[in-house]
Design an enzyme around this catalytic site. Structure first.
Site, PDB file in Angstrom:
ATOM      1  CG  PHE A 187      -1.704   1.086   1.444  1.00  0.00           C
ATOM      2  CD1 PHE A 187      -3.026   1.314   0.402  1.00  0.00           C
ATOM      3  CD2 PHE A 187      -1.563   2.276   2.126  1.00  0.00           C
ATOM      4  CE1 PHE A 187      -3.816   2.558   0.472  1.00  0.00           C
ATOM      5  CE2 PHE A 187      -2.424   3.354   2.391  1.00  0.00           C
ATOM      6  CZ  PHE A 187      -3.336   3.524   1.751  1.00  0.00           C
ATOM      7  N   GLY A 189      -7.993  -8.718   4.286  1.00  0.00           N
ATOM      8  CA  GLY A 189      -9.118  -8.748   5.485  1.00  0.00           C
ATOM      9  C   GLY A 189     -10.244  -7.971   5.012  1.00  0.00           C
ATOM     10  CD1 TRP A 196      -3.302  -6.848   0.492  1.00  0.00           C
ATOM     11  CD2 TRP A 196      -3.278  -4.415   0.232  1.00  0.00           C
ATOM     12  NE1 TRP A 196      -4.595  -6.296   0.163  1.00  0.00           N
ATOM     13  CE2 TRP A 196      -4.553  -4.982  -0.156  1.00  0.00           C
ATOM     14  CE3 TRP A 196      -3.306  -3.210   0.040  1.00  0.00           C
ATOM     15  CZ2 TRP A 196      -5.708  -4.488  -0.409  1.00  0.00           C
ATOM     16  CZ3 TRP A 196      -4.389  -2.341  -0.516  1.00  0.00           C
ATOM     17  CH2 TRP A 196      -5.607  -3.183  -0.618  1.00  0.00           C
ATOM     18  CG  ASP A 201     -13.646   9.588   9.990  1.00  0.00           C
ATOM     19  OD1 ASP A 201     -14.678   9.380  10.602  1.00  0.00           O
ATOM     20  OD2 ASP A 201     -13.067   9.630   8.869  1.00  0.00           O
TER      21      ASP A 201
END
Length: 265
Positions: free
Chosen positions: A32, A73, A70, A159
């Site tokens: 990622f 899931g 990465w 958040d």
């Protein structure tokens, strides 16, 4: 971007609001990649809060590129959030002295109720004249601001939506997307998580797992922050013409407002 990760890698956008995230694949390998990720990603990785940080590279432009392992899931669903594991991980985050120290070194000052309310007034603008629920809630926030002061500030994710929690195939739990984090009253995170996902009769046991006792003071602080976040969401979604989300948040705003008027006066 490709020259940073080497030959043979295939790069594709990973989605997200910023458009700065990518998935890089080479055979069975997948990582990622993100541009200008949270500056304390290394601490989050070291504490097991986010997937492992593999490397960081600074460009001549000043941008920083990060690569993380990465994770195969899934994102959590709303019904997953009433779980002791969620509570324990959030408690670990809020108690992290390393995170707090790094945030302070970066020059971040606490998001006090006064700062939050000032920003909310700026944002609400026309809604204060046209929406009686927003106006009433703003008045309540101002009247009770002196009752929600605290000396206990922590790093809040800000958040804690269920989409930002992921669980790996190896059953590891992570909280991702730290771009909006603040130093704030932990009630900022707790309010959103409990009001949105946990039935009120389970608050005590959830908070026991988190590591605190449910008290009238905590309830008032959570209510204050939930009203503030509801106003922000009503104004945001209303301004974007997103009727479904606007209606959802305005309903919650009125519910919280009713609760504090009945139970706290």
């Amino acid at each position: 971007m490709k020259h940073l990760i080497g030959e043979g890698w295939h790069l594709r956008p990973a989605g997200g609001a910023t458009g700065e995230a990518y998935v890089a694949e080479q055979g069975e390998q997948k990582i990622f990649i993100k541009r200008n990720s949270s500056p304390f990603l290394a601490v989050l990785s070291a504490e097991g809060i986010v997937p492992k940080l593999l490397w960081t590279k600074r460009l001549e432009s000043g941008d920083v590129i990060t690569a993380q392992r990465w994770v195969n899931g899934r994102e959590l669903k709303s019904f997953d959030m009433n779980d002791a594991r969620i509570a324990r991980l959030l408690g670990k985050i809020h108690r992290s002295k390393e995170l707090l120290e790094m945030f302070r070194r970066l020059g971040n000052t606490p998001l006090t109720p006064e700062r939050l309310l000032y920003g909310l007034k700026e944002q609400a603008g026309p809604a204060l004249k046209s929406d009686h629920a927003v106006t009433e809630a703003m008045v309540w926030l101002e009247e009770h601001i002196g009752e929600v002061q605290t000396d206990h500030y922590v790093v809040c994710h800000s958040d804690v939506n269920h989409n930002n929690w992921i669980i790996s195939e190896e059953d590891a739990l992570y909280l991702i997307d730290w771009d909006g984090a603040n130093v704030a009253d932990p009630a900022l995170d707790l309010s959103a998580l409990l009001y949105l996902y946990v039935p009120e009769e389970d608050w005590k046991s959830w908070l026991d797992s988190y590591g605190v006792t449910l008290t009238p003071d905590l309830v008032k602080r959570m209510s204050w922050y939930m009203l503030a976040q509801s106003i922000e969401s009503v104004v945001w979604h209303g301004g974007k013409g997103q009727t479904t989300e606007y209606t959802k948040w305005r309903t919650l705003l009125k519910e919280v407002l009713h609760k504090v008027n009945v139970g706290m006066n």
